[in-house]
Design a protein around this motif. Structure first.
Motif, PDB file in Angstrom:
ATOM      1  N   PHE A   1       0.882  -1.164   0.000  1.00  0.00           N
ATOM      2  CA  PHE A   1       0.000   0.000   0.000  1.00  0.00           C
ATOM      3  C   PHE A   1       0.912   1.203   0.000  1.00  0.00           C
ATOM      4  O   PHE A   1       1.528   1.504   1.024  1.00  0.00           O
TER       5      PHE A   1
ATOM      6  N   VAL B   1       3.425  -4.948   2.500  1.00  0.00           N
ATOM      7  CA  VAL B   1       2.666  -5.750   3.474  1.00  0.00           C
ATOM      8  C   VAL B   1       2.861  -7.253   3.257  1.00  0.00           C
ATOM      9  O   VAL B   1       3.181  -7.985   4.184  1.00  0.00           O
TER      10      VAL B   1
ATOM     11  N   PRO C   1       0.666 -12.749  14.252  1.00  0.00           N
ATOM     12  CA  PRO C   1       0.398 -11.510  14.984  1.00  0.00           C
ATOM     13  C   PRO C   1      -0.374 -10.494  14.150  1.00  0.00           C
ATOM     14  O   PRO C   1      -0.401 -10.560  12.918  1.00  0.00           O
ATOM     15  N   SER C   2      -0.985  -9.570  14.861  1.00  0.00           N
ATOM     16  CA  SER C   2      -1.701  -8.468  14.233  1.00  0.00           C
ATOM     17  C   SER C   2      -0.744  -7.694  13.337  1.00  0.00           C
ATOM     18  O   SER C   2       0.403  -7.446  13.706  1.00  0.00           O
TER      19      SER C   2
ATOM     20  N   GLY D   1      -0.376  -9.330   7.897  1.00  0.00           N
ATOM     21  CA  GLY D   1      -0.858  -9.390   6.507  1.00  0.00           C
ATOM     22  C   GLY D   1      -1.903 -10.453   6.247  1.00  0.00           C
ATOM     23  O   GLY D   1      -2.256 -10.700   5.090  1.00  0.00           O
TER      24      GLY D   1
ATOM     25  N   THR E   1      -5.049  -8.947   4.603  1.00  0.00           N
ATOM     26  CA  THR E   1      -4.684  -8.493   3.256  1.00  0.00           C
ATOM     27  C   THR E   1      -4.607  -9.689   2.308  1.00  0.00           C
ATOM     28  O   THR E   1      -5.093  -9.626   1.171  1.00  0.00           O
TER      29      THR E   1
END
Ligand code: ADP
Ligand code: MG
Length: 253
Positions: A14, A19, A38-39, A42, A45
């Motif tokens: 992006f 990402v 983990p947060s 990706g 996405t």
């Protein structure tokens, strides 16, 4: 056997934010394939790229042997027309963390909507299937209820029925239980377990390690835009090989 999903070196940025940094994975037909990590790694996405909500920048992404969003001529790629993209998307069901039901429609109307609007199916046919699906997710008695009259768990079960109404060959789940009160998680996982037993191919981003271990056929640990480790859920969860996997699992288990 053709993979239901195949990712080869998939990249997505992006603007300046890189990402997905070369995602490789393969989901076999009828498999329950779990993605943990983990947060910000990706996961969402990646699912969004499969479902045409984002476009990849490099690599190859296939669903059921077909390139996502492109047609190949020799070694040239041509973008699919809107109509062809819509046809690809019809075969993929997606369930989000937030249930996103249409608020002004009953549960039944939510489940009927896409077959009538997108497939131009008759209302009678769509209603019959919708009732069957609501029954399957344990909500036949809530068919006339509006989303605000349903619990989060019930709304998510309606969302699953709504996705199934298009008779997809692949179901994507993006943390389907993360927004639910803990006592409502089980009813949604039970519906997903039934769906898995029926042979549906499922790609599931989840933090529910119990579900991954009991229902999953395969699992990948994703970190920083790439697959770090993959294998059978039992093996990866009980005997992780990489330090990053160990650190993550020690936090969530
Ligand atoms: P996960 O689902 O694993 O938590 P996401 O795929 O949601 O991760 O996000 C991965 C990274 O991509 C994050 O840093 C996020 O801020 C960024 N990102 C996601 N979508 C967008 C977007 N539309 N525009 C800019 N950055 C985005
Ligand atoms: Mg996410």
């Amino acid at each position: 056997m053709t993979a239901m999903v195949k990712a080869e070196g998939v990249h997505k940025s992006f603007g300046p934010t890189h990402v997905l940094k070369g995602v490789d994975l393969e989901v076999a037909p009828r498999e329950v394939f779990c993605v943990v990590g983990p947060s910000g790694s990706g996961k969402s996405t990646f699912l969004r790229c499969i479902n045409h909500l984002e476009k990849i920048n490099a690599g190859r992404l296939y669903v059921d042997g077909h390139l996502v969003g492109y047609r190949q001529h020799g070694n040239k790629l041509h973008e699919l027309k809107d109509k062809e993209v819509a046809a690809q998307r019809r075969d993929i069901g997606m369930v989000f963390q937030r249930f996103n039901l249409f608020p002004h429609m009953t549960a039944l109307e939510n489940v009927m909507e896409a077959p009538v609007q997108v497939k131009r199916e008759s209302k009678a046919t769509a209603r019959e299937r919708a009732m069957r699906l609501l029954d399957r997710v344990g909500l036949a008695d809530k068919a006339g209820g509006y989303p605000t009259q349903l619990s989060g768990g019930q709304q998510q079960r309606v969302a699953i029925a709504r996705a199934l109404a298009m008779e997809p060959k692949l179901m994507l789940f993006d943390e389907p239980t993360s927004a639910l009160d803990p006592e409502l998680v089980g009813e949604v996982l039970d519906v997903m377990r039934d769906l898995a037993e029926s042979g549906m191919t499922m790609l599931v981003v989840t933090h529910e390690m119990g579900f991954a271990r009991e229902v999953g056929d395969a699992l990948v640990f994703m970190d920083d835009g790439a697959v770090v480790e993959s294998g059978h859920p039992r093996d990866v969860l009980t005997n992780p090989q990489h330090q990053r996997t160990k650190t993550f699992l020690s936090k969530v288990l």
